[in-house]
Design an enzyme around this catalytic site. Structure first.
Site, PDB file in Angstrom:
ATOM      1  CG  HIS A   9       2.092   8.320   0.089  1.00  0.00           C
ATOM      2  ND1 HIS A   9       1.033   8.670   0.907  1.00  0.00           N
ATOM      3  CD2 HIS A   9       2.223   6.978   0.216  1.00  0.00           C
ATOM      4  CE1 HIS A   9       0.547   7.581   1.478  1.00  0.00           C
ATOM      5  NE2 HIS A   9       1.253   6.534   1.064  1.00  0.00           N
ATOM      6  CG  HIS A  11       4.295   2.261   0.408  1.00  0.00           C
ATOM      7  ND1 HIS A  11       4.534   2.259   1.758  1.00  0.00           N
ATOM      8  CD2 HIS A  11       3.209   3.065   0.221  1.00  0.00           C
ATOM      9  CE1 HIS A  11       3.631   3.020   2.370  1.00  0.00           C
ATOM     10  NE2 HIS A  11       2.813   3.517   1.458  1.00  0.00           N
ATOM     11  CD  GLU A 192      -4.437   4.131   3.454  1.00  0.00           C
ATOM     12  OE1 GLU A 192      -3.661   3.756   4.350  1.00  0.00           O
ATOM     13  OE2 GLU A 192      -4.397   3.677   2.279  1.00  0.00           O
ATOM     14  CG  ASP A 270      -0.304   4.397  -1.257  1.00  0.00           C
ATOM     15  OD1 ASP A 270       0.696   4.338  -0.528  1.00  0.00           O
ATOM     16  OD2 ASP A 270      -1.466   4.192  -0.834  1.00  0.00           O
TER      17      ASP A 270
HETATM   18  N1  HPA Z   1      -1.379   2.328   3.555  1.00  0.00           N
HETATM   19  C1  HPA Z   1      -0.758   1.823   4.623  1.00  0.00           C
HETATM   20  N2  HPA Z   1       0.306   1.029   4.521  1.00  0.00           N
HETATM   21  C2  HPA Z   1       0.782   0.756   3.318  1.00  0.00           C
HETATM   22  C3  HPA Z   1       0.173   1.245   2.181  1.00  0.00           C
HETATM   23  C4  HPA Z   1      -0.959   2.080   2.310  1.00  0.00           C
HETATM   24  O1  HPA Z   1      -1.573   2.556   1.332  1.00  0.00           O
HETATM   25  N3  HPA Z   1       0.894   0.771   1.130  1.00  0.00           N
HETATM   26  C5  HPA Z   1       1.899   0.042   1.628  1.00  0.00           C
HETATM   27  N4  HPA Z   1       1.841   0.013   2.953  1.00  0.00           N
HETATM   28 ZN    ZN Z   2       1.041   4.563   1.616  1.00  0.00          ZN
END
Ligand code: HPA
Ligand code: ZN
Length: 330
Positions: A9, A11, A192, A270
């Site tokens: 996970h 990005h 989330e 993340d």
């Molecule tokens: N959540 C949702 N979208 C996202 C995140 C996240 O933590 N980071 C980058 N895009």
């Molecule tokens: Zn994410």
């Protein structure tokens, strides 16, 4: 912590460190609304997911060329390798770039260039996961998948990210069906900020094989029982949860309760440039704040390789799992 692990996970746009952002801004003639890296870092105070996303999308203005994307990914892979990451399944947000006039081919070929030499350069095997922005339309997601068709040899899965509340997984049924038909694996952010129901939808309607975050399953014991029974991996991101105020303090994080419940938890970073740490830093933080013992940490690392999309290379998975068992905690 150098415990061998897979990062599932992550990005890639969230690995843009202020120093690289300023260097790319200068190279590309882009003006950032901050004078210095310190001033930019001082803006990393978030109230929720949206307040983070506003800055995350704004800073992407500096990413313009294939070289920029290759440099971004290479910098992440070097940092990840230094913290014990052996395998990384990396998200990218094509719509955030095509909306600014950067062709999807520039993004994928640039990232792909860094990824294809990663094993040799950094000792990290990689995969690429194309994410749809859930606050854009279902039609836009379908158009993005279509535009990615010439590059599918570089992509192993699709994901779903960005502003969650008000954008339930069901909105993306059609594009996930199309991705399935193309032979892609499936994941989605759910639970989330959004409710447990979104996790059910991601499983039942999109057919996801892992749930990204999934934290809010803990509000729904029946859902927890199902996730445990089906061994659905959850890709947790503890430092992200604190920075985006999904949990108040790291000591309040439900990770120990989730492990005790038998959930297939993994620990990931993340958007590490924004949330205060890479994968190993997240392991260190949960060890310290939640008093996780070596066997719990080893379980998290083992889970990460078990949840990785390595079905085509079970030999590699076995090798990584053996590294986890052999790791000596100091
Ligand atoms: N959540 C949702 N979208 C996202 C995140 C996240 O933590 N980071 C980058 N895009
Ligand atoms: Zn994410």
């Amino acid at each position: 912590m150098h415990l061998p692990k897979a990062e599932l996970h992550l990005h890639i746009e969230g690995t843009l460190e202020p120093e690289l952002a300023f260097a790319l801004a200068e190279r590309n003639g882009v003006t950032l609304p901050y004078a210095t890296t310190e001033e930019l870092r001082a803006a990393y105070q978030f109230d929720d997911l949206q307040s983070f996303l506003d800055l995350y999308y704004a800073l992407m203005a500096v990413l313009r060329t294939e070289d920029d994307f290759a440099e971004l990914a290479d910098a992440y892979l070097a940092r990840a390798a230094a913290q014990g990451v052996r395998h990384a399944e990396i998200f990218f947000d094509p719509q955030a770039h095509t909306a600014r006039g950067v062709p999807i081919g520039t993004v994928i070929e640039g990232l792909g260039r860094a990824l294809e030499r990663s094993e040799e350069t950094h000792g990290v095997s990689t995969q690429l996961i194309l994410c749809f922005l859930r606050d854009l339309s279902a039609e836009s997601a379908l158009g993005t998948l279509d535009a990615a068709k010439p590059y599918l040899h570089r992509i192993s899965a699709v994901g779903l990210d960005s502003a969650e509340v008000g954008h339930p997984p069901a909105k993306f049924r059609e594009v996930y069906e199309a991705a399935t038909a193309l032979g892609l694996r499936k994941v989605a952010h759910a639970g989330e900020e959004g409710p447990p129901e979104y996790i059910r939808e991601a499983l039942d309607i999109l057919g996801v094989e892992r749930v990204d975050h999934g934290l809010r399953c803990m509000e729904d014991p029946e859902l927890v029982a199902r996730l445990v029974a089906d061994r659905v991996p959850l890709t947790l991101c503890p430092l992200s949860n604190v920075r985006l105020r999904t949990v108040d303090k790291l000591t309040d994080h439900p990770l120990p309760a989730m492990l005790a419940a038998g959930l297939h938890c993994t620990v990931n970073s993340d958007d590490p440039a924004y949330f205060g740490g890479y994968a190993g830093d997240n392991f260190d933080a949960v060890r310290d704040a939640l008093a996780l013992d070596p066997e719990q940490l080893r379980t998290l690392a083992r889970n990460s390789f078990e949840a990785a999309f390595l079905d085509h290379d079970e030999e590699r998975r076995a090798r990584y799992l053996a590294e986890v068992e052999a790791y000596a905690f100091d």
